[in-house]
Scaffold this motif. Structure first.
Motif, PDB file in Angstrom:
ATOM      1  N   ALA A 274     -64.074 -14.472 -33.824  1.00  0.00           N
ATOM      2  CA  ALA A 274     -63.402 -14.491 -34.967  1.00  0.00           C
ATOM      3  C   ALA A 274     -63.595 -16.155 -35.642  1.00  0.00           C
ATOM      4  N   TYR A 373     -61.642  -0.666 -39.786  1.00  0.00           N
ATOM      5  CA  TYR A 373     -60.242  -0.957 -39.470  1.00  0.00           C
ATOM      6  C   TYR A 373     -60.128  -0.237 -38.028  1.00  0.00           C
ATOM      7  N   ARG A 377     -60.400  -1.771 -33.704  1.00  0.00           N
ATOM      8  CA  ARG A 377     -59.311  -1.609 -32.700  1.00  0.00           C
ATOM      9  C   ARG A 377     -59.611  -0.729 -31.378  1.00  0.00           C
ATOM     10  N   SER A 448     -65.378  -8.229 -37.982  1.00  0.00           N
ATOM     11  CA  SER A 448     -65.295  -8.740 -36.496  1.00  0.00           C
ATOM     12  C   SER A 448     -65.170 -10.162 -36.843  1.00  0.00           C
ATOM     13  N   ASP A 451     -60.179 -13.962 -38.848  1.00  0.00           N
ATOM     14  CA  ASP A 451     -59.040 -14.282 -37.616  1.00  0.00           C
ATOM     15  C   ASP A 451     -58.023 -13.358 -37.556  1.00  0.00           C
ATOM     16  N   PRO A 452     -57.835 -12.919 -36.520  1.00  0.00           N
ATOM     17  CA  PRO A 452     -56.830 -12.012 -36.504  1.00  0.00           C
ATOM     18  C   PRO A 452     -55.227 -12.339 -36.683  1.00  0.00           C
ATOM     19  N   GLU A 455     -53.914 -11.150 -40.010  1.00  0.00           N
ATOM     20  CA  GLU A 455     -53.505  -9.798 -40.045  1.00  0.00           C
ATOM     21  C   GLU A 455     -51.925  -9.862 -39.414  1.00  0.00           C
ATOM     22  N   GLU A 456     -51.979 -10.619 -38.518  1.00  0.00           N
ATOM     23  CA  GLU A 456     -50.581 -10.735 -37.621  1.00  0.00           C
ATOM     24  C   GLU A 456     -49.571 -11.346 -38.874  1.00  0.00           C
TER      25      GLU A 456
END
Ligand SMILES: Nc1ncnc2c1ncn2[C@@H]1O[C@H](COP(=O)(O)OP(=O)(O)OP(=O)(O)O)[C@@H](O)[C@H]1O
Ligand SMILES: Nc1ncnc2c1ncn2[C@@H]1O[C@H](COP(=O)(O)OP(=O)(O)OP(=O)(O)O)[C@@H](O)[C@H]1O
Ligand SMILES: [Mg+2]
Ligand SMILES: [Mg+2]
Lengths: 560, 347, 303, 347
Positions: A274, A373, A377, A448, A451-452, A455-456
């Motif tokens: 990421a 999406y 996961r 992919s 940056d996660p 979403e967090e």
């Protein structure tokens, strides 16, 4: 698991099952249908035949080489047009999208003419080859070249979505390390784009594998068979187990695809990272003294892949009959009058194709967002399997996919007793099945690299999965997402092989119309329609530019 | 080594000025800190020095070369500058080791030498065990340290630091400060250091430039800045302390304790007034005393070694003092002021 | 109103003409038709049959060999048309499974500016034609397969001929359309092609000409047949009769094909009927040998 | 409001343990700070609390609900937690205003109310003029403030801060600390605050947990931690000071100045020894005196209000003291120690 996510997963599972799994499985069943344990079952015949293996080898070679060419062309173009201060960027991009719209046969023919004994240019220069001298285009490499050109825009768009989201500070850090521009490309940009390039390459490979038109045009004369032409041979035969054999051969392609996907997974595994942050400016290189030479190079390439074939196409639509020279006496718009004015089928085909292309693009865009999406996961392995399954319908030749759809839908649907067969609906479904992977690939690769934490942060804000998708993931992956939709639109607007078996009176598509005209000797009319299609698409693309200011940044590739 | 001159440097983004007419002359090998509130243009100045941004006006001169002006722009890779980015700018596809070693690889340092230097740098930032991790697998402070190590492996002429220690704990900071000093001594490079931690700036820098809203407010040694700030804004910004309004007094001079108490007594709202700066360590709690000031405790905050006490004076002005013991809010206390520094009024 | 479903490989325009004429003659029958290349159409048909659905009532498709294979698998309905007496008996199946409706012959085409003037098949193996001949591949085209079967059966030509063709650099295209393009554009100035394509294009002004070889032309007959499971057998029979009637055959003439019926003339651009030499051909035998023939051909041309 | 319990929480990444058997009970509405060196697992703990990471062992309980355990995992969006990320995690496609307002939008707050709260939040972080900028057009500190504002617009049950002030200057920090206090008072939310700035932690928190290498070292009020650190590691980590090796003495007690001087004199390398912590403010420079300690100046660093002086004692131990005046390196000085705290030896 969150209930929204659960329902989403179930819904999408059903969708994939019907769109991708069902046709593939039906073909598998067909391939194995007459299997006995004797050596003469159709599948055994296929496996025993030396030609199968030759074709397999050839397919692998041409697709592989074609992919390489597509990657070189698409990346070269992508880098130059996206990252540098080249002039007229929008126009370059615009022009680079168009070769996809010109039927490959036209491109091939125009090159054969350009470099053949009858070439107007070479003849004027006095360096035309002698009549009947061998044509280098009739070869594996010729096939690969055209396949490469056809699929270069796929690589280009996939790459571009990645390039515009690369944070600038990574390059600045490399500049500080005193890396030359060349090293920056090799050490920083290429690796960071690897995931996108691989995605584009995989698309190019798969679409080359299933391509029939180009090897038919260039391979058959050279006696060079690949799997799609071999399949066509089987169809042209009179054998009663033709379907099983065709299905069997398609399974070979599916196998190739699976092998390719494994390779892709393996490559991407090592290039999945990421990007952190995302807040930096996007980058741009100054070209200085290289700008003009580069622009000239680009123009030359475009001449070959766009201008020459387009010119040939236009010329052949303006003469009364095939092979006549174009001059003041022969110039006629009769073909256009005929197609626009008299044949109701023309407008019907335009309507149908536009409808199919638009809604396939729309539906697939809507589907690939949640699908991508959810796939992201899943554990690596499961994801690889599902992604390969989705790939299969795109890879097998369109005509075989169409067979699968006939086998599945020729009878009215159970329970509701509605027959899809003979309506636009079945073509639509087949398009969805066929192009799902085209739309999904760039989206997956873009996701992919998110940056996660972004979403967090939305999770913290209390947003449920669907809302996160819409508010955060969608805008951030919008360029990829629209690129996917654009692919689907461009490919399906003059799609031929799937609709060739599935069309029915009143449900003609542009591809079918052009093909039928061409086949019955009306190639001038066919050229006229092809020109109209290119115009239509160019028009639609310019129209899209008008909406660009209202869409997220980077969504319209040829804007700004 | 060469002198670095910023001559009337201007920068605007989309017409909005961000740096305004900045003049600085940085001697070769000097360690300079840039201080200023968030958003005042510090990072922008570093980016112009590194060559990532063009200047909108003025010029940047290094030795005899003009690096940037409205007509000229030497590209970054020809400047031999080093930098630690505020955002770290680690390459996500390279391991820690590769990130740190990249500048060496580009300069074609032999492998053995390269490995040695990578190891040394990782040793300094205490990340040896993390050499094969990817940046995504590191904590925030560890990432920052990788960025630091990367800037220290080579020997640039000028090193730019953009808040290089913001995410490190105090002890690591102390170690890093030591490292910077050692690096500075060894290479003799010119260092430009942006930080929001004044004590860091004071302890490291030979000279400090304080900026506000893109403009230079004062440029001098740390001691000068601390002891003799020019105006009230700067007095408020540098160090801790209280700016008191007192009866008119000549600016830029020390006022002794006795005079100060007199000035405070003479002060009234309708007369001309001056501002003076009183540092908290100059405020002493005393027992009841005729000439002392009385204040009530407005807040009392524990800071480890001592408490910060904010007192409200009778005329409503606030005074910051230190105390070793906590004090109850609202209680009355007597203080004597040791000395003060009189300020120019803010222009 | 009755509905009749027709699968045909006639070119669009011709199919429309045929249907219009039939509907005019039979106002109570409405024809729904599907047109496609022979290969596509047969594939579609096979897929439908395989899933147990019979869509078409009538087939009007390129060649008799395909029909033979349908007969063998029992998909066709025998029907003895009253019009059959007007036809040579080689043009229909004895039991009445199918009837040829026109003669599509395969001959020679040359670019008008090409130096040579070929007159017979054997010319193409001469050194002057090296690398300059283009032909449809029997692996992809039914008509070409019949052409292959006919020529290899001929005493004077045989498989030797094809081996020499290959040695002389003759190039096999995917279909007749490819040959037409190659010749008209001058990339291969000579070719083997079905008559009507070349003659029609030449009439429009294309710089090519069609030549009927001395030894004779090979031919396909675009037969019409009724499906055994046809829903509307009565209308289907009417359709067959219509095609075979004088009226129907006049339509064929008008479309620019050689009618199968003897008592109708020849279209413009064709030589007199007597001058068109037809080479003998046996559909059943061709079907039987088709796999072997293709195998052998591909050995020669695909190495 | 409910009690937050971490019960034997474990976390490992690819088998490498990062948090080990962590037990903490955080009372409703408590303000808790996590302190520890870089990489000790602070961010990981916050991420587990927020629900971004599963726990590898143990459980997290909030009131009566088990939020996370090996079998259960309540998704973040159902926890009503707020958080400020170390990396800010601003949404690059939204303006400052949209970023800040997003949590409200999700909660379907009416537009008028929403705008008001956005404005208030932006006011607090002093970013009102920047409301329509994109994050990419902000400075580092401004981005951090946007992240702060975003976490303060709603009223979560628990707010997690991951070094929220790392990129801000001292004055902005002070303001922000005030804001946190006010927010805490107003909402009564439980706050968990990660910082590397001890004075920040001390001044804000009701309780502090000090972590090292994923393990809890001490858990107590700021005063307790500062005055009575448990072992030498903690003594070195919290506050400033010197740990001296002296003759054996019972642990965990105050040693008076006189006793301390005696212990130092009695200390010899071959006898049993204890460690004591001496804070720099307890060290006084005196004129020559029989009982005083002599040290030579090893370093002298300017810190604004005073100088940090590091002295080397005769036996080679180092001692940190403060001085108002600079001292030349190597010069000899006499000091008296006021008091010391005796430590457990580090387990
Ligand atoms: N995804 C990951 N994979 C492997 N190790 C990780 C990962 N994320 C963090 N770590 C490791 O876990 C440890 C704790 O990380 P964490 O981010 O919690 O530290 P921290 O206390 O927040 O440090 P800092 O103050 O530097 O931010 C670090 O050593 C880090 O290297
Ligand atoms: N790309 C940009 N477009 C418009 N404005 C910008 C851009 N980059 C920075 N700015 C503005 O310029 C000003 C100075 O930014 P800069 O990053 O130099 O601040 P800074 O002093 O480094 O602050 P901090 O301590 O918060 O990092 C800020 O107000 C910022 O909003
Ligand atoms: Mg900054
Ligand atoms: Mg952290």
């Amino acid at each position: 698991m969150d209930s929204q996510l659960r329902w989403l997963s179930i819904g999408l599972f059903v969708l994939i099952a019907t769109l991708s799994l069902l046709p593939s499985l039906r073909l598998l069943v067909e391939a194995l249908s007459h299997t006995t344990f004797s050596t003469s079952s159709p599948m055994a015949e296929v496996l025993k035949s030396e030609r199968t293996w030759t074709a397999l080898r050839h397919s692998f070679y041409t697709s592989g080489l074609g992919t390489l060419i597509a990657v070189i062309l698409g990346c070269g173009f992508g880098f130059v047009v996206t990252l540098t201060n080249i002039r007229g960027r929008a126009i370059w991009v615009f022009c680079f999208m168009l070769p996809m719209m010109i039927p490959p046969q036209v491109t091939a023919l125009s090159w054969l003419q350009l470099f053949g004994p009858a070439s107007p240019i070479l003849n004027t220069l006095g360096i035309a080859p002698a009549l009947g001298s061998p044509q280098p285009m009739y070869s594996a490499e010729g096939i690969a070249l055209l396949l490469g050109i056809q699929s270069a825009p796929l690589v280009f768009l996939a790459l571009r979505t990645q390039l515009i989201s690369l944070p600038q500070d990574l390059f600045e850090a490399a500049q500080l390390s005193r890396a030359s521009q060349f090293r920056i490309w090799v050490d920083i940009i290429l690796p960071l784009c690897r995931s996108a390039i691989i995605a584009g390459a995989a698309l190019a490979f798969v679409s080359s594998l299933g391509n029939f038109g180009i090897p038919a045009m260039l391979g058959i004369p050279a006696g060079y068979i690949v799997l799609p032409t071999l399949i066509y041979q089987q169809m042209a035969g009179f054998g009663h187990d033709m379907l099983s054999q065709v299905a069997g051969l398609s399974m070979m392609i599916a196998l190739l695809v699976l092998a390719g996907m494994l390779l892709q997974q393996w490559l991407q595994q090592r290039s999945r990272y990421a990007l952190l942050g995302h807040t930096a400016q996007s980058l741009s290189f100054r070209l200085k003294q290289w700008r003009l030479p580069l622009e000239i190079l680009l123009a030359l390439v475009l001449c070959f892949i766009l201008v020459a074939p387009l010119f040939a196409l236009i010329v052949s639509s303006l003469v009364p009959a095939l092979g006549m020279p174009l001059n003041a006496d022969t110039l006629t718009f009769a073909a256009f009058y005929e197609m626009i004015g008299r044949q109701g089928v023309t407008s019907r085909a335009f309507e149908n194709s536009a409808f199919l292309a638009f809604f396939s693009a729309l539906v697939l865009m809507l589907v690939s967002l949640p699908l991508g999406y959810l796939l992201m996961r899943l554990p690596m392995r499961t994801r690889a399997v599902i992604a390969s399954l989705i790939e299969v319908p795109y890879a097998i030749p369109g005509i075989v996919l169409a067979i699968a759809f006939i086998l599945l839908f020729a009878k009215p649907l159970p329970f509701i007793e509605v027959s899809l067969y003979g309506t636009l609906g079945i073509i639509f479904l087949a398009y969805l099945s066929c192009f799902l992977s085209v739309c999904l690939k760039p989206v997956l690769s873009a996701m992919s690299q998110l940056d996660p934490a972004l979403e967090e942060a939305a999770q913290l804000a209390g947003a449920r999965p669907i809302q996160r998708l819409i508010d955060i993931i969608l805008p951030l992956t919008a360029p990829a997402f629209f690129a996917g939709g654009l692919f689907v639109f461009l490919i399906s607007i003059n799609e031929l092989t799937v609709s060739a078996l599935l069309w029915s009176a009143g449900n003609e598509t542009l591809g079918v119309l052009i093909f039928n005209l061409d086949e019955s000797g009306d190639s001038v009319l066919a050229s006229a329609i092809a020109v109209l299609v290119v115009l239509l698409v160019a028009g639609l693309m310019s129209l899209l530019s008008l909406f660009a200011p209202r869409l997220p940044k980077g969504v319209i590739p040829w804007h700004g | 080594m060469a002198r670095l001159i910023l001559d009337g440097v201007e920068k605007s983004f989309h017409g909005a000025p961000v740096v305004k007419g900045l003049n600085l002359t940085i001697e070769p090998g000097e360690f300079v800190a840039l201080l200023g509130p968030s958003g005042c243009g510090k990072s922008t100045i570093l980016r112009m020095l590194a060559g990532f941004e063009n200047v909108s006006g003025g010029q940047i001169i290094h030795g005899d070369d003009c690096l940037s002006s409205s007509t000229r722009h030497v590209p970054t890779e020809e400047r031999n500058f080093g930098m630690v980015f505020q955002s770290y700018a680690l390459w996500p596809h390279m391991t820690v080791k590769e990130n740190v070693g990249y500048p060496l690889k580009v300069q074609k340092t032999p492998t053995a030498e390269r490995n040695k230097r990578i190891n040394d740098a990782l040793d300094i930032v205490q990340l040896k065990e993390y050499a094969d991790r990817l940046p995504a697998q590191l904590s925030g402070g560890q990432r920052q340290r990788v960025a630091l190590a990367r800037s220290l492996v080579t020997e640039p002429d000028v090193v730019l630091f953009d808040e290089p220690l913001a995410n490190l704990d105090r002890h690591l900071r102390a170690t890093m400060e030591e490292t910077f000093r050692a690096f500075h001594k060894r290479t003799g490079a010119t260092m430009v250091y942006v930080t929001h931690d004044q004590s860091e700036a004071m302890s490291l820098a030979d000279k400090i430039a304080v900026l506000n809203k893109g403009q230079l407010v004062q440029w001098g040694t740390p001691q000068e800045l601390y002891a003799r700030p020019r105006n009230t804004w700067l007095a408020n910004f540098i160090g801790r302390g209280s700016v008191l309004s007192v009866a008119a007094v000549a600016p830029a001079q020390y006022v002794s304790g006795t005079n100060l108490h007199a000035l405070i007594r003479q002060h009234s709202p309708d007369k001309a007034a001056s501002s003076v700066l009183v540092r908290p360590q100059d405020i002493h709690f005393v027992n009841a005393d005729e000439s002392a000031l009385t204040g009530s405790v407005h807040s009392c905050i524990f800071r480890g070694e001592r408490y910060d006490i904010e007192l409200t004076l009778k005329d409503g002005q606030r005074l910051l003092a230190y105390s070793d013991v906590p004090m109850t809010l609202g209680s009355q206390h007597q203080v004597r002021l040791g000395q003060a520094w009189s300020l120019e009024s803010e222009s | 109103q009755d509905v009749l479903t027709l699968y045909t490989s006639q070119p669009n325009k011709d199919a429309q003409m045929t249907v219009d004429a039939f509907e005019a003659a039979n106002p109570n029958i409405k024809v729904e038709w599907v047109r496609d290349g022979t290969t596509q159409l047969m594939t579609k048909l096979r897929a439908e049959l395989s899933s147990g659905v019979v869509k078409p009532d009538v087939l009007l498709i390129a060649d008799s060999v395909t029909m033979e294979s349908m007969v063998n698998e029992g998909y066709l309905l025998p029907y003895v048309s009253p019009e059959r007496d007007q036809y040579e008996n080689s043009l229909y199946s004895e039991e009445g499974y199918y009837y040829g409706t026109k003669l599509i012959t395969t001959g020679i085409v040359r670019h008008k500016q090409a130096p040579q003037h070929p007159t017979d098949w054997a010319d193409f193996v001469k050194p002057e034609y090296k690398n300059q001949v283009s032909m449809p591949s029997p692996l992809y085209s039914g008509a070409a397969l019949i052409h292959l079967a006919t020529l290899t059966d001929d005493k004077s030509l045989g498989w030797d001929y094809f081996e020499q063709l290959h040695a002389n650099g003759a190039m096999a295209q995917g279909g007749n359309g490819g040959v037409l393009k190659a010749v008209a554009s001058g990339t291969k100035p000579y070719g083997v092609i079905v008559d009507f394509l070349a003659i029609r294009e030449a009439a429009k002004g294309s710089p090519i000409e069609f030549i009927f070889p001395k030894t004779g032309v090979t031919m396909v007959t675009e037969p019409v047949a009724i499906m055994k499971e046809a829903k509307n057998k009565a209308a289907a029979k009417r359709f067959v009769d219509f095609l075979l009637s004088k009226e129907g055959q006049a339509l064929v003439l008008e479309q620019g094909y050689l009618p199968a019926r003897r008592d109708i003339g020849v279209p413009e651009g064709f030589p007199k009927r007597e001058n068109i030499q037809l080479m003998p051909f046996d559909a059943a035998k061709t079907l039987e040998n088709s796999e072997a023939n293709k195998e052998r051909f591909s050995k020669i041309f695909e190495g």
